[in-house]
Design a protein around this motif. Structure first.
Motif, PDB file in Angstrom:
ATOM      1  N   ALA A  59       2.823   6.190  -7.127  1.00  0.00           N
ATOM      2  CA  ALA A  59       3.505   5.702  -8.324  1.00  0.00           C
ATOM      3  C   ALA A  59       2.682   4.625  -9.016  1.00  0.00           C
ATOM      4  O   ALA A  59       2.561   4.608 -10.253  1.00  0.00           O
ATOM      5  CB  ALA A  59       4.887   5.165  -7.962  1.00  0.00           C
ATOM      6  N   ALA A  60       2.101   3.728  -8.235  1.00  0.00           N
ATOM      7  CA  ALA A  60       1.275   2.668  -8.819  1.00  0.00           C
ATOM      8  C   ALA A  60       0.033   3.237  -9.482  1.00  0.00           C
ATOM      9  O   ALA A  60      -0.376   2.783 -10.558  1.00  0.00           O
ATOM     10  CB  ALA A  60       0.887   1.663  -7.734  1.00  0.00           C
ATOM     11  N   ALA A  61      -0.575   4.245  -8.849  1.00  0.00           N
ATOM     12  CA  ALA A  61      -1.770   4.861  -9.421  1.00  0.00           C
ATOM     13  C   ALA A  61      -1.455   5.526 -10.752  1.00  0.00           C
ATOM     14  O   ALA A  61      -2.206   5.385 -11.733  1.00  0.00           O
ATOM     15  CB  ALA A  61      -2.349   5.879  -8.441  1.00  0.00           C
ATOM     16  N   ARG A  62      -0.347   6.237 -10.817  1.00  0.00           N
ATOM     17  CA  ARG A  62       0.032   6.896 -12.072  1.00  0.00           C
ATOM     18  C   ARG A  62       0.376   5.871 -13.146  1.00  0.00           C
ATOM     19  O   ARG A  62       0.047   6.049 -14.317  1.00  0.00           O
ATOM     20  CB  ARG A  62       1.203   7.842 -11.828  1.00  0.00           C
ATOM     21  CG  ARG A  62       0.784   9.120 -11.093  1.00  0.00           C
ATOM     22  CD  ARG A  62       1.915  10.101 -10.932  1.00  0.00           C
ATOM     23  NE  ARG A  62       1.431  11.396 -10.457  1.00  0.00           N
ATOM     24  CZ  ARG A  62       2.026  12.125  -9.526  1.00  0.00           C
ATOM     25  NH1 ARG A  62       3.148  11.699  -8.967  1.00  0.00           N
ATOM     26  NH2 ARG A  62       1.516  13.293  -9.154  1.00  0.00           N
ATOM     27  N   ALA A  63       1.022   4.786 -12.758  1.00  0.00           N
ATOM     28  CA  ALA A  63       1.353   3.736 -13.723  1.00  0.00           C
ATOM     29  C   ALA A  63       0.098   3.090 -14.293  1.00  0.00           C
ATOM     30  O   ALA A  63       0.084   2.627 -15.438  1.00  0.00           O
ATOM     31  CB  ALA A  63       2.228   2.677 -13.057  1.00  0.00           C
ATOM     32  N   ASP A  64      -0.977   3.070 -13.495  1.00  0.00           N
ATOM     33  CA  ASP A  64      -2.250   2.506 -13.958  1.00  0.00           C
ATOM     34  C   ASP A  64      -3.070   3.497 -14.772  1.00  0.00           C
ATOM     35  O   ASP A  64      -4.183   3.186 -15.199  1.00  0.00           O
ATOM     36  CB  ASP A  64      -3.087   2.045 -12.757  1.00  0.00           C
ATOM     37  CG  ASP A  64      -2.515   0.789 -12.110  1.00  0.00           C
ATOM     38  OD1 ASP A  64      -1.716   0.106 -12.772  1.00  0.00           O
ATOM     39  OD2 ASP A  64      -2.870   0.514 -10.942  1.00  0.00           O
ATOM     40  N   GLY A  65      -2.559   4.717 -14.965  1.00  0.00           N
ATOM     41  CA  GLY A  65      -3.287   5.723 -15.730  1.00  0.00           C
ATOM     42  C   GLY A  65      -4.386   6.414 -14.959  1.00  0.00           C
ATOM     43  O   GLY A  65      -5.324   6.962 -15.553  1.00  0.00           O
ATOM     44  N   ARG A 151     -11.906  -0.729   5.986  1.00  0.00           N
ATOM     45  CA  ARG A 151     -11.575  -1.349   4.702  1.00  0.00           C
ATOM     46  C   ARG A 151     -11.417  -0.233   3.675  1.00  0.00           C
ATOM     47  O   ARG A 151     -12.389   0.262   3.114  1.00  0.00           O
ATOM     48  CB  ARG A 151     -12.663  -2.344   4.305  1.00  0.00           C
ATOM     49  CG  ARG A 151     -12.252  -3.316   3.191  1.00  0.00           C
ATOM     50  CD  ARG A 151     -12.269  -2.633   1.858  1.00  0.00           C
ATOM     51  NE  ARG A 151     -12.142  -3.527   0.737  1.00  0.00           N
ATOM     52  CZ  ARG A 151     -12.072  -3.110  -0.518  1.00  0.00           C
ATOM     53  NH1 ARG A 151     -12.085  -1.813  -0.805  1.00  0.00           N
ATOM     54  NH2 ARG A 151     -11.983  -3.981  -1.497  1.00  0.00           N
ATOM     55  N   GLY A 152     -10.165   0.198   3.472  1.00  0.00           N
ATOM     56  CA  GLY A 152      -9.881   1.227   2.494  1.00  0.00           C
ATOM     57  C   GLY A 152      -9.682   0.635   1.115  1.00  0.00           C
ATOM     58  O   GLY A 152      -9.811  -0.581   0.906  1.00  0.00           O
ATOM     59  N   SER A 153      -9.361   1.477   0.155  1.00  0.00           N
ATOM     60  CA  SER A 153      -9.210   1.023  -1.221  1.00  0.00           C
ATOM     61  C   SER A 153      -7.830   0.420  -1.443  1.00  0.00           C
ATOM     62  O   SER A 153      -6.857   0.742  -0.745  1.00  0.00           O
ATOM     63  CB  SER A 153      -9.425   2.185  -2.187  1.00  0.00           C
ATOM     64  OG  SER A 153      -8.451   3.185  -1.988  1.00  0.00           O
ATOM     65  N   ALA A 154      -7.741  -0.448  -2.459  1.00  0.00           N
ATOM     66  CA  ALA A 154      -6.463  -1.064  -2.807  1.00  0.00           C
ATOM     67  C   ALA A 154      -5.453  -0.011  -3.230  1.00  0.00           C
ATOM     68  O   ALA A 154      -4.253  -0.158  -2.981  1.00  0.00           O
ATOM     69  CB  ALA A 154      -6.668  -2.087  -3.921  1.00  0.00           C
ATOM     70  N   SER A 155      -5.936   1.078  -3.845  1.00  0.00           N
ATOM     71  CA  SER A 155      -5.018   2.109  -4.334  1.00  0.00           C
ATOM     72  C   SER A 155      -4.282   2.826  -3.206  1.00  0.00           C
ATOM     73  O   SER A 155      -3.245   3.450  -3.429  1.00  0.00           O
ATOM     74  CB  SER A 155      -5.790   3.139  -5.181  1.00  0.00           C
ATOM     75  OG  SER A 155      -6.760   3.798  -4.394  1.00  0.00           O
ATOM     76  N   ALA A 156      -4.804   2.749  -1.991  1.00  0.00           N
ATOM     77  CA  ALA A 156      -4.173   3.429  -0.843  1.00  0.00           C
ATOM     78  C   ALA A 156      -3.692   2.440   0.206  1.00  0.00           C
ATOM     79  O   ALA A 156      -3.399   2.836   1.341  1.00  0.00           O
ATOM     80  CB  ALA A 156      -5.160   4.408  -0.214  1.00  0.00           C
ATOM     81  N   PHE A 157      -3.548   1.165  -0.152  1.00  0.00           N
ATOM     82  CA  PHE A 157      -3.295   0.146   0.866  1.00  0.00           C
ATOM     83  C   PHE A 157      -1.961   0.340   1.574  1.00  0.00           C
ATOM     84  O   PHE A 157      -1.866   0.181   2.794  1.00  0.00           O
ATOM     85  CB  PHE A 157      -3.364  -1.258   0.256  1.00  0.00           C
ATOM     86  CG  PHE A 157      -3.270  -2.343   1.294  1.00  0.00           C
ATOM     87  CD1 PHE A 157      -4.327  -2.569   2.159  1.00  0.00           C
ATOM     88  CD2 PHE A 157      -2.131  -3.120   1.416  1.00  0.00           C
ATOM     89  CE1 PHE A 157      -4.249  -3.559   3.132  1.00  0.00           C
ATOM     90  CE2 PHE A 157      -2.046  -4.117   2.387  1.00  0.00           C
ATOM     91  CZ  PHE A 157      -3.109  -4.337   3.245  1.00  0.00           C
ATOM     92  N   GLU A 158      -0.899   0.663   0.849  1.00  0.00           N
ATOM     93  CA  GLU A 158       0.403   0.858   1.496  1.00  0.00           C
ATOM     94  C   GLU A 158       0.357   2.032   2.467  1.00  0.00           C
ATOM     95  O   GLU A 158       0.878   1.965   3.587  1.00  0.00           O
ATOM     96  CB  GLU A 158       1.497   1.074   0.447  1.00  0.00           C
ATOM     97  CG  GLU A 158       1.731  -0.104  -0.473  1.00  0.00           C
ATOM     98  CD  GLU A 158       2.204  -1.340   0.271  1.00  0.00           C
ATOM     99  OE1 GLU A 158       2.922  -1.181   1.286  1.00  0.00           O
ATOM    100  OE2 GLU A 158       1.852  -2.455  -0.153  1.00  0.00           O
ATOM    101  N   THR A 159      -0.295   3.114   2.029  1.00  0.00           N
ATOM    102  CA  THR A 159      -0.417   4.291   2.897  1.00  0.00           C
ATOM    103  C   THR A 159      -1.254   3.970   4.124  1.00  0.00           C
ATOM    104  O   THR A 159      -0.880   4.307   5.258  1.00  0.00           O
ATOM    105  CB  THR A 159      -1.059   5.451   2.132  1.00  0.00           C
ATOM    106  OG1 THR A 159      -0.365   5.672   0.910  1.00  0.00           O
ATOM    107  CG2 THR A 159      -1.036   6.733   2.961  1.00  0.00           C
TER     108      THR A 159
END
Length: 421
Positions: A59-65, A151-159
């Motif tokens: 959801a966050a990724a889609r909100a960021d375009g 150290r993964g990406s911020a876009s996948a941090f919750e996962t």
């Protein structure tokens, strides 16, 4: 002793990993395999909680375009979780490299010499987007006796956080030491600390785009195994079979465009009569061709448009449905072009001439050279090695698919009977 106060973000995790690595290096195979099995089962059991965390990232990724192609790489579903769990089970079936004797001999003085595989120690891995890498990296490091700092990406941090919680709980219940896998904060500063953790971290492996890899190689004080970036070429020789050439070119380019072993440049011998056929096949498949003047001419009137190629095209790792195409006078000119623009990943030749094949395989400098076969075969699984952490494009320590043996070093064990020098 390393001053961990210099590493406020990762120091505690690195110390735990360092302590765990001492235990993991002597852990028997059945203990590692039992933990891998338990971790795989736990991933499936906790599918709902993992998917809930993943939904937040998506959801966050889609909100960021974020482009949908990138969102798709980030997204998990029940089948994909089963897939990453299956990858851990596959590791169980692979041979444990730790303790393998690479070579051995009895010296003239009676000493017994053995070169034995041992774990690297603490492996730091910096990667982007795909959360499946979190599970793959943890499993590969465990099977090869290493502790993992991820150290993964911020876009996948919750996962990634959810995945590591599941893996950690299951692994420790199965007898693994605390710290066998650690997830680092997903910010730029944590990467900087990891790259400066010489003495705590034994090797860093970057897995991602060109900018990430270049930063790690440029800034790291810790030894680096460079992976990934792939400006791969296919050269079609004058002796090539038209049908084989078309099949290899299309598969190399279109099978999966967003990966490092997809082909980005096609080089065609001037005497190849079927260049228009290759261009038509590419454009029919949806590929945008960027060609030199000879390619523009070969496309002809009424053919799909070919964009003029520039040096930016020869250097590009498109990772898209684009391909640079150039006509060369002969094989030496093809080798010169590749030598200038290659990233050392994979190069391929399509030819029937044994002389051309021998000259090409000897003349290119790459981790893998394919003969009458798609560049997409440069992969640990396709080579029969099992899972991999990436494709090494460097020349020291390991080159090509980074599987279990490549995540080890060696120790010389010398046994005597009171020998003195």
């Amino acid at each position: 002793m390393f001053d961990v106060t210099e590493l406020p973000l990762i120091g505690a995790a690195a110390l735990r990993a360092r302590s765990a690595a001492r235990v993991l290096r002597t852990l028997p195979t059945d203990a590692k395999d039992g933990a891998l099995t338990a971790m795989a089962e736990a991933l499936v059991e906790h599918t709902d909680s993992i998917l809930a965390a993943n939904a937040v990232d998506v959801a966050a990724a889609r909100a960021d375009g974020t482009p949908e192609s990138t969102v798709d790489r980030l997204r998990l579903d029940a089948d994909r979780i089963e897939g990453v769990a299956a990858a851990l089970r596959q590791l169980v079936a692979l041979p444990d490299p730790v303790g393998d004797v690479v070579r051995g001999s009895r010296l003239p003085n009676g000493l017994e010499l053995r070169q034995v595989r041992v774990p690297l120690g603490v492996v730091g891995i910096v990667y982007e987007a795909r959360p499946n890498v979190t599970v793959d990296a943890a499993g590969l490091c465990l099977k090869s006796g290493n502790a993992a700092l991820l150290r993964g990406s911020a876009s996948a941090f919750e996962t990634n956080t959810a995945l590591i919680e599941v893996l950690t709980e299951a692994g420790e219940k199965a007898g693994l030491p605390a710290g066998f896998v650690e997830l680092l904060p997903a910010d730029r500063a944590s990467v900087g600390e990891l790259l400066n953790a010489r003495g705590l971290v034994d090797v860093v492996i970057p897995r991602g785009g060109a900018s990430l890899i270049q930063r790690v190689v440029r800034e790291s004080r810790v030894p680096v195994i460079e992976t990934g970036e792939g400006n791969c070429h296919v050269y079609v020789d004058a002796s090539a079979d038209p049908a084989i050439a078309e099949a290899v070119v299309l598969n190399s380019k279109t099978h999966r465009v967003s990966v490092c072993n997809s082909a980005e440049t096609l080089l065609v011998h001037r005497d190849v009569p079927f260049l228009p056929r290759l261009l038509r096949a590419l454009t029919d498949a949806g590929v945008t061709v960027h060609g030199d003047p000879a390619v523009l001419e070969a496309a002809g009137a009424g053919a799909p448009a070919v964009l003029p190629a520039t040096d930016e095209d020869w250097a590009a790792e498109y990772l898209s449905m684009d391909m640079a195409v150039r006509v060369v006078d002969d094989l030496p000119e093809a080798l010169d072009h590749i030598a200038r623009w290659t990233t050392g990943h994979t190069e391929a030749i399509v030819a029937d001439s044994a002389t051309a094949i021998a000259a090409f395989t000897a003349g290119v400098d790459a981790a893998a050279v394919l003969v009458n076969a798609s560049t997409r075969f440069t992969d640990g699984g396709e080579f029969g090695f099992g899972a991999e952490i990436g494709i090494s494009t460097q020349k020291l320590h390991a080159r090509g698919p980074l599987g279990l043996p490549e995540l080890t070093s060696t120790t010389y064990v010398v046994t005597g009977r009171g020998h003195v020098r």
